[in-house]
Design a protein around this motif. Structure first.
Motif, PDB file in Angstrom:
ATOM      1  N   HIS A 151      -4.925   2.900  -0.158  1.00 48.87           N
ATOM      2  CA  HIS A 151      -4.852   2.819  -1.606  1.00 48.87           C
ATOM      3  C   HIS A 151      -4.753   1.353  -2.007  1.00 48.87           C
ATOM      4  N   TYR A 152      -5.758   0.877  -2.761  1.00 48.87           N
ATOM      5  CA  TYR A 152      -5.797  -0.514  -3.204  1.00 48.87           C
ATOM      6  C   TYR A 152      -5.413  -0.588  -4.680  1.00 48.87           C
ATOM      7  N   THR A 153      -4.508  -1.489  -5.013  1.00 53.45           N
ATOM      8  CA  THR A 153      -4.104  -1.703  -6.400  1.00 53.45           C
ATOM      9  C   THR A 153      -4.066  -3.206  -6.681  1.00 53.45           C
ATOM     10  N   ALA A 278      -6.745  12.586  -4.769  1.00 55.87           N
ATOM     11  CA  ALA A 278      -5.436  12.972  -4.269  1.00 55.87           C
ATOM     12  C   ALA A 278      -5.500  12.984  -2.753  1.00 55.87           C
ATOM     13  N   ALA A 279      -4.574  12.307  -2.119  1.00 55.43           N
ATOM     14  CA  ALA A 279      -4.566  12.251  -0.660  1.00 55.43           C
ATOM     15  C   ALA A 279      -4.365  13.651  -0.089  1.00 55.43           C
ATOM     16  N   SER A 286      -1.860   4.105   3.463  1.00 56.31           N
ATOM     17  CA  SER A 286      -1.480   2.693   3.485  1.00 56.31           C
ATOM     18  C   SER A 286      -1.664   2.127   2.085  1.00 56.31           C
ATOM     19  N   GLU A 287      -0.710   1.315   1.624  1.00 59.59           N
ATOM     20  CA  GLU A 287      -0.775   0.689   0.314  1.00 59.59           C
ATOM     21  C   GLU A 287      -1.150  -0.786   0.464  1.00 59.59           C
ATOM     22  N   VAL A 288      -2.155  -1.221  -0.284  1.00 58.79           N
ATOM     23  CA  VAL A 288      -2.605  -2.608  -0.239  1.00 58.79           C
ATOM     24  C   VAL A 288      -2.667  -3.152  -1.658  1.00 58.79           C
TER      25      VAL A 288
END
Length: 425
Positions: A151-153, A278-279, A286-288
């Motif tokens: 997940h990219y934010t 939705a996962a 993983s959060e990026v």
């Protein structure tokens, strides 16, 4: 002079990617086409065939239409087929869909876009898929083989700046530059004028791609010193969306070495649910955080500084015979995923020239050289499989591109026969 229109491939697979959020972003389309096929367009002003109902257009007029077209929603199926003559890769452990599939054979991609800031792409395997979803300032990748989500934010401190940039793009606000930006028509005219040095371009017989009437922009090198025999780009007559790209090699003039395009397409707005991600239950996530570059890290430079090759990079030849040589490449380190080898590449300071960019790279590529959401592979084994040993080092030969890695740390790349690189080494 009007030449005969180029023949179409007997096979149907076609191509496109969703369009960006602004007309100004679309200006890059002709440049991208030129870069893919080697750089230059040519001068002959050819028109659609006489038996077509489509209005007659010159190459410059067709390119300008593509650049000026408003973004549109779309959905469809894209088939990517690569016949590059590469050896089979030792990827038995990759049982599922992966971007590496695009190196050879045929791959199917499903695409959706709302024409603004929401899009989805799914690379389909026999029993799996690799998906990329974007919703404004957020994006996700998902590999069903590894059951892994990334997940990219945008970093929270940069979100306001991102929204300002996004609004400027939507409104078509031009960035601050020295001098006036060319209009799409002016940019297309300039490309066509430059092309006369190396390429013949036609707008040949109208065709049909995925049930859509389309123009065909044809490019033929005026040299036998390249691996590229000809290129056809099919452009939707109504929306000016590129629908298919086909590239033939001099090694096989009958079947495209690379073919990317739509087999079905709709320009209706996809349902909003398509872009809701939705996962899956049980998937690893993983959060990026993605930082925006700080303008202070990249002071304004003149045109010469922006276009000059970085130190350690040299260019020889012109047009389709162009060869780029890069010195000081740590191939072993790159294959091992060593971040230091990436930072040492010529010109790396342009992309890793800020603390934020370096932090993002360090987060994406860990100490072990792996990245979240991508398959773990033996890069060294793939390198050995794709290349052959030659006196100068190791050589990759394909239908459209040659790459020579010398023993003294140079990499030479060009759409030229392998012996050209070896002579230059």
């Amino acid at each position: 002079m009007v030449t005969e229109p180029l023949p179409s491939s007997p096979s149907e697979p076609a191509r496109d990617t969703p369009r960006g959020p602004s007309r100004r972003a679309r200006w890059a389309v002709p440049v991208v086409v030129a870069a893919v096929v080697g750089g230059a367009f040519a001068a002959p002003a050819l028109i659609a065939s006489a038996d077509s109902d489509l209005p007659e257009l010159t190459p410059a007029e067709l390119l300008a239409r593509v650049a000026e077209a408003d973004p549109v929603p779309l959905s469809g199926t894209v088939v990517h087929t690569a016949r590059l003559g590469l050896p089979d890769l030792p990827l038995e452990e990759l049982q599922g869909a992966s971007p590496l599939d695009l190196l050879g054979g045929s791959s199917t991609v499903r695409l959706w876009s709302d024409g603004e800031d929401r899009s989805r792409a799914a690379l389909l395997g026999d029993l799996s898929e690799f998906s990329v979803v974007r919703d404004g300032a957020e994006a996700w990748t998902y590999s069903s083989r590894d059951d892994e989500v990334v997940h990219y934010t945008v970093a929270p401190e940069d979100l306001a700046a991102y929204e300002q940039l996004d609004e400027a793009a939507r409104s078509g606000t031009a960035p601050d530059v020295a001098g006036d930006l060319p209009t799409p028509a002016e940019a297309a005219d300039a490309l066509v004028a430059y092309a006369g040095l190396s390429t013949d371009v036609t707008v040949g017989s109208a065709t049909e791609v995925a049930g859509r009437d389309a123009y065909q922009l044809g490019l033929v090198p005026r040299t036998d010193g390249t691996l590229v025999e000809r290129v056809l780009v099919a452009v939707d007559a109504e929306t000016s969306t590129p629908l298919r790209v086909q590239v033939w090699s001099t090694q096989d003039a009958q079947t495209p070495a690379l073919e990317i395009g739509f087999t079905d397409v709709s320009f209706a707005t996809p349902d909003d649910a398509v872009f809701d991600f939705a996962a899956p239950a049980g998937a690893t996530t993983s959060e990026v955080e993605v930082p925006l570059p700080d303008p202070a890290d990249h002071p304004s430079s003149g045109p010469e500084a922006l276009t000059a090759a970085p130190e350690g990079v040299s260019v020889s030849g012109t047009g389709w015979e162009t060869v780029v040589s890069v010195e000081g490449v740590d191939v072993a380190g790159l294959l091992a995923g060593d971040p230091a080898s990436v930072a040492a590449l010529p010109g790396a300071e342009r992309s890793l020239g800020s603390a934020g960019a370096q932090d993002l790279y360090d987060e994406l590529v860990g100490e072990d050289g792996t990245a979240p959401g991508l398959p773990e592979i033996d890069a060294a084994a793939i390198y050995e499989q794709l290349t052959e040993e030659v006196p100068e080092g190791r050589l990759l030969s394909s239908a459209l591109l040659s790459v020579l890695v010398t023993d003294d740390g140079r990499v030479l790349v060009g759409a030229v026969p392998p012996e050209v690189l070896r002579d230059l080494a």
